[in-house]
Design a protein around this motif. Structure first.
Motif, PDB file in Angstrom:
ATOM      1  N   GLY A 176       5.057   3.376   9.604  1.00  9.34           N
ATOM      2  CA  GLY A 176       4.580   4.408   8.686  1.00  9.34           C
ATOM      3  C   GLY A 176       3.822   3.884   7.494  1.00  9.34           C
ATOM      4  N   ARG A 177       3.567   2.572   7.471  1.00  8.53           N
ATOM      5  CA  ARG A 177       2.890   1.962   6.325  1.00  8.53           C
ATOM      6  C   ARG A 177       1.501   1.463   6.731  1.00  8.53           C
ATOM      7  NH1 ARG A 177       8.215  -0.006   5.749  1.00  8.53           N
ATOM      8  NH2 ARG A 177       7.650  -2.041   6.650  1.00  8.53           N
ATOM      9  N   PRO A 178       0.643   1.209   5.768  1.00  8.52           N
ATOM     10  CA  PRO A 178      -0.738   0.822   6.097  1.00  8.52           C
ATOM     11  C   PRO A 178      -0.866  -0.563   6.711  1.00  8.52           C
ATOM     12  CG  PRO A 178      -0.386   0.751   3.710  1.00  8.52           C
ATOM     13  CD  PRO A 178       0.823   1.400   4.308  1.00  8.52           C
ATOM     14  N   PHE A 179       0.087  -1.450   6.412  1.00 10.09           N
ATOM     15  CA  PHE A 179      -0.028  -2.817   6.901  1.00 10.09           C
ATOM     16  C   PHE A 179       1.164  -3.158   7.792  1.00 10.09           C
ATOM     17  CE2 PHE A 179      -2.068  -2.668   2.701  1.00 10.09           C
ATOM     18  CZ  PHE A 179      -3.365  -2.991   3.077  1.00 10.09           C
ATOM     19  N   SER A 180       0.915  -4.013   8.773  1.00  9.61           N
ATOM     20  CA  SER A 180       1.957  -4.402   9.716  1.00  9.61           C
ATOM     21  C   SER A 180       2.040  -5.918   9.774  1.00  9.61           C
ATOM     22  CB  SER A 180       1.637  -3.847  11.111  1.00  9.61           C
ATOM     23  OG  SER A 180       2.461  -4.435  12.091  1.00  9.61           O
ATOM     24  N   PRO A 205      -3.380   2.441  14.591  1.00  7.08           N
ATOM     25  CA  PRO A 205      -2.796   1.895  13.364  1.00  7.08           C
ATOM     26  C   PRO A 205      -3.800   1.144  12.496  1.00  7.08           C
ATOM     27  CG  PRO A 205      -2.273   0.477  15.213  1.00  7.08           C
ATOM     28  CD  PRO A 205      -3.013   1.658  15.774  1.00  7.08           C
ATOM     29  N   GLN A 206      -3.478   1.073  11.218  1.00  7.42           N
ATOM     30  CA  GLN A 206      -4.164   0.207  10.257  1.00  7.42           C
ATOM     31  C   GLN A 206      -5.678   0.449  10.214  1.00  7.42           C
ATOM     32  OE1 GLN A 206      -1.173  -2.959  11.973  1.00  7.42           O
ATOM     33  NE2 GLN A 206      -2.671  -4.014  10.699  1.00  7.42           N
ATOM     34  N   LEU A 241      -2.833   3.053   0.664  1.00  7.16           N
ATOM     35  CA  LEU A 241      -2.847   1.590   0.750  1.00  7.16           C
ATOM     36  C   LEU A 241      -1.964   0.945  -0.308  1.00  7.16           C
ATOM     37  CD1 LEU A 241      -6.657   0.878   1.382  1.00  7.16           C
ATOM     38  CD2 LEU A 241      -4.806   0.790   3.055  1.00  7.16           C
ATOM     39  N   ASP A 242      -1.830   1.635  -1.439  1.00  4.47           N
ATOM     40  CA  ASP A 242      -1.033   1.110  -2.542  1.00  4.47           C
ATOM     41  C   ASP A 242       0.450   1.483  -2.427  1.00  4.47           C
ATOM     42  OD1 ASP A 242      -1.149  -0.534  -4.746  1.00  4.47           O
ATOM     43  OD2 ASP A 242      -1.461   1.077  -6.187  1.00  4.47           O
ATOM     44  N   GLY A 243       0.818   2.131  -1.320  1.00  7.96           N
ATOM     45  CA  GLY A 243       2.222   2.445  -1.065  1.00  7.96           C
ATOM     46  C   GLY A 243       2.734   3.696  -1.732  1.00  7.96           C
ATOM     47  N   ASN A 244       1.823   4.588  -2.173  1.00 12.17           N
ATOM     48  CA  ASN A 244       2.258   5.780  -2.914  1.00 12.17           C
ATOM     49  C   ASN A 244       2.339   7.041  -2.066  1.00 12.17           C
ATOM     50  OD1 ASN A 244       2.243   4.215  -5.292  1.00 12.17           O
ATOM     51  ND2 ASN A 244       0.055   4.602  -5.571  1.00 12.17           N
ATOM     52  N   ILE A 245       1.956   6.952  -0.800  1.00  9.25           N
ATOM     53  CA  ILE A 245       1.999   8.112   0.088  1.00  9.25           C
ATOM     54  C   ILE A 245       2.813   7.763   1.318  1.00  9.25           C
ATOM     55  CG2 ILE A 245       0.636   9.611   1.610  1.00  9.25           C
ATOM     56  CD1 ILE A 245      -1.611   9.496  -0.417  1.00  9.25           C
ATOM     57  N   GLU A 246       3.740   8.613   1.653  1.00  7.35           N
ATOM     58  CA  GLU A 246       4.569   8.425   2.842  1.00  7.35           C
ATOM     59  C   GLU A 246       4.092   9.378   3.933  1.00  7.35           C
ATOM     60  OE1 GLU A 246       9.272   8.797   4.159  1.00  7.35           O
ATOM     61  OE2 GLU A 246       8.756   8.362   2.077  1.00  7.35           O
ATOM     62  N   LEU A 247       3.714   8.838   5.070  1.00  3.13           N
ATOM     63  CA  LEU A 247       3.211   9.672   6.159  1.00  3.13           C
ATOM     64  C   LEU A 247       4.359  10.328   6.927  1.00  3.13           C
ATOM     65  CD1 LEU A 247       0.467   7.359   7.730  1.00  3.13           C
ATOM     66  CD2 LEU A 247       0.137   9.246   6.136  1.00  3.13           C
ATOM     67  N   PRO A 248       4.121  11.541   7.450  1.00  3.72           N
ATOM     68  CA  PRO A 248       5.112  12.127   8.361  1.00  3.72           C
ATOM     69  C   PRO A 248       5.088  11.387   9.696  1.00  3.72           C
ATOM     70  CG  PRO A 248       3.171  13.530   8.198  1.00  3.72           C
ATOM     71  CD  PRO A 248       2.979  12.418   7.205  1.00  3.72           C
TER      72      PRO A 248
END
Length: 520
Positions: free
Chosen positions: A124-128, A412-413, A440-447
């Motif tokens: 669920g995050r931009p980077f893996s 992804p990504q 990208l800065d970690g401020n949004i959480e995707l469903p």
């Protein structure tokens, strides 16, 4: 070579993406096939100018210079503006010019593993920690190829260049039987002004298509050849066009691009009361559309020249097909240097083209196909993986499925900026980039992936409801404020940007209303 974020394309979307990515501390690399910034604005006809009033086509934190007095600047002025933006925000050092991206390939996760993911990218995050993008980049000067690695890719390649939509013909009815030349409008736009003028000079020109590029091209031919060699437009479908976007654009803005106007239409995911209100107010919605149509038919000789569309004004607004007639277009029609013929199909012959209902050919020397572009195919082809290609271009009845019109739930990504349309692409791209850097800065959480796919379907169904068969353009014009409200809420920003109740309800929204969304 490895980088955190790679951006493909240095047009308007690529520039604004780079600017915002830099703001949050990343050092992106931008790959641009041309030797300068500007994207599509580097390849326009001599007569092309900004359709919008410049105040509606500007970055939120970079106004037009006071030296630009025109309301609708020329293509050169727009290109100068984009260059100034890139220089002002020190974007140029991050751009690799003359760098053509051959393809991109996601390496690190098996297809079976990715299909099992419940969250975007598995976490669920931009980077893996697992996957990276491998970007094959060709130097257009020496043709060498390098592979760059990036943890996140932002595609800003646009959909109105590079991949023309060429009609298909049965054997013996295509361009191969024609004695003259056949070009796409893109080919003409790519020429320098002097070469373009020489190409059409003294020629009998036929243009297939009557959207903006077709009308601009016809006007240039009429300017060059006059009534001695009139230009013919073959029109399949008429669309609503405005005389200009200054007075008329302001009127349309107050009728269609404020919160009150959006109360009259159904919106994706709307609560029951808003849906009920849209249903009850539908007669008003119909009345406004008829009012604009009547005003245009009174102002312009649309009926005289067969330019009255068979659909309502709202459909063209909703699908982003609204445009502005070239300044002297009706003068050229009146003097006879432009002719318009209606036809649903045509075929080539030795002397020219034959249209529906005619047995005699329309004799011509040069045919331009102003038939648009295959934007979906262009984006599909940049992916090396057949699986990702199928994700991008699925059933013929669907658009490219992007959550928040930015990310594909199953790729992804990666983000795509500039695919979904609006009547001011600078404005819409900037909004998407502000949402993206929050993510990208970690401020949004995707469903979850499934929830994102359900949301994508809701927006697609709404586009089909109001845009008709042109839903594939993924235009958000009719509910743009509703869409931006969702982005603001994701970013934990107040979506109500105006001062006062009446201003909030009746004033049109623009880029300057959303200044500072990325400030911490």
């Amino acid at each position: 070579m490895e980088t955190k974020v790679a951006i493909i394309g240095a047009g308007t979307s690529g520039l604004v993406a780079c600017k915002y990515v830099l703001e949050i501390g990343f050092n992106p690399i931008v790959f641009e096939v041309e030797d300068g910034v500007g994207g599509l604005w580097r390849h326009t006809m001599e007569s092309t100018k900004l359709q919008n009033n410049k105040q509606t086509y500007q970055f939120s934190d970079f106004p037009w210079p006071s030296s630009v007095k025109e309301d609708n600047p020329s293509n050169k002025r727009v290109l100068d503006y984009l260059n100034s933006y890139a220089e002002h925000f020190s974007i140029i050092p991050y751009i690799r010019f003359n760098s053509k991206v051959i393809d991109i390939d996601y390496v690190g996760g098996s297809s079976e593993e990715m299909k099992s993911w419940e969250l975007w990218g598995g976490n669920g995050r931009p980077f893996s920690s697992k996957g990276t993008w491998h970007i094959a980049v060709q130097d257009t000067k020496n043709l060498s190829i390098e592979v760059h690695k990036a943890e996140f890719v932002i595609l800003c390649i646009g959909k109105y260049s590079g991949f023309p939509d060429i009609p298909e013909f049965p054997p013996g009815e295509g361009p191969e039987v024609f004695n003259g030349r056949v070009l796409h409008s893109m080919d003409y736009s790519n020429l320098d002004n002097e070469t373009a003028a020489e190409l059409i000079k003294g020629k009998r020109v036929t243009i297939i298509g009557s959207q903006k590029s077709g009308l601009d091209l016809a006007t240039e031919c009429a300017n060059e050849n006059g009534v001695t060699r009139p230009c013919t437009i073959i029109q399949r479908t008429a669309h609503w066009f405005l005389p200009n976007f200054n007075i008329w654009g302001v009127m349309v803005g107050f009728l269609y691009f404020n919160r009150f106007a959006e109360l009259l239409i159904h919106k994706p995911g709307e609560p029951f009361l808003l849906g009920l209100m849209a249903t009850l107010l539908s007669p008003l919605r119909w009345g406004i559309s008829k009012l604009v149509e009547t005003a245009l038919k009174w102002k312009l000789p649309l009926k005289k020249y067969g330019l009255v569309p068979n659909h309502n004004f709202l459909q063209d607004i909703s699908s982003g097909l609204i445009g502005v007639f070239p300044d002297t277009f009706f003068d050229k029609l009146k003097e006879g240097s432009i002719h318009i013929k209606k036809s649903q199909s045509f075929r080539f012959c030795r002397e020219g083209v034959i249209i529906d209902g005619d047995t005699k050919p329309l004799e011509t020397d040069l045919v331009f196909l102003a038939t648009g572009y295959k934007g979906d195919q262009k984006i599909k082809n940049i992916f090396k993986s057949p699986i990702f290609q199928n994700y991008i271009v699925g059933p013929a009845t669907s658009t490219i499925p992007l959550y928040r019109q930015i990310i594909h739930p199953r790729i992804p990504q990666l983000a795509i900026i500039g695919y979904a349309e609006s009547l001011s692409n600078i404005f819409s791209s900037e909004m998407k980039c502000q949402w993206l850097v929050h993510f990208l800065d970690g401020n949004i959480e995707l469903p979850s992936i499934r929830e994102m796919e359900k949301d994508v379907k809701l927006w697609e169904e709404n586009m089909k409801q109001y845009s008709g068969r042109y839903y594939w353009k993924s235009c958000l014009a009719n509910c743009g404020i509703w869409y931006h409200d969702h982005l603001c809420k994701d970013m934990k920003r107040n979506p109500r940007r105006k001062k006062g109740f009446f201003a909030e309800l009746f004033e049109p929204y623009g880029s300057t209303d959303y200044v500072g969304l990325t400030r911490k």
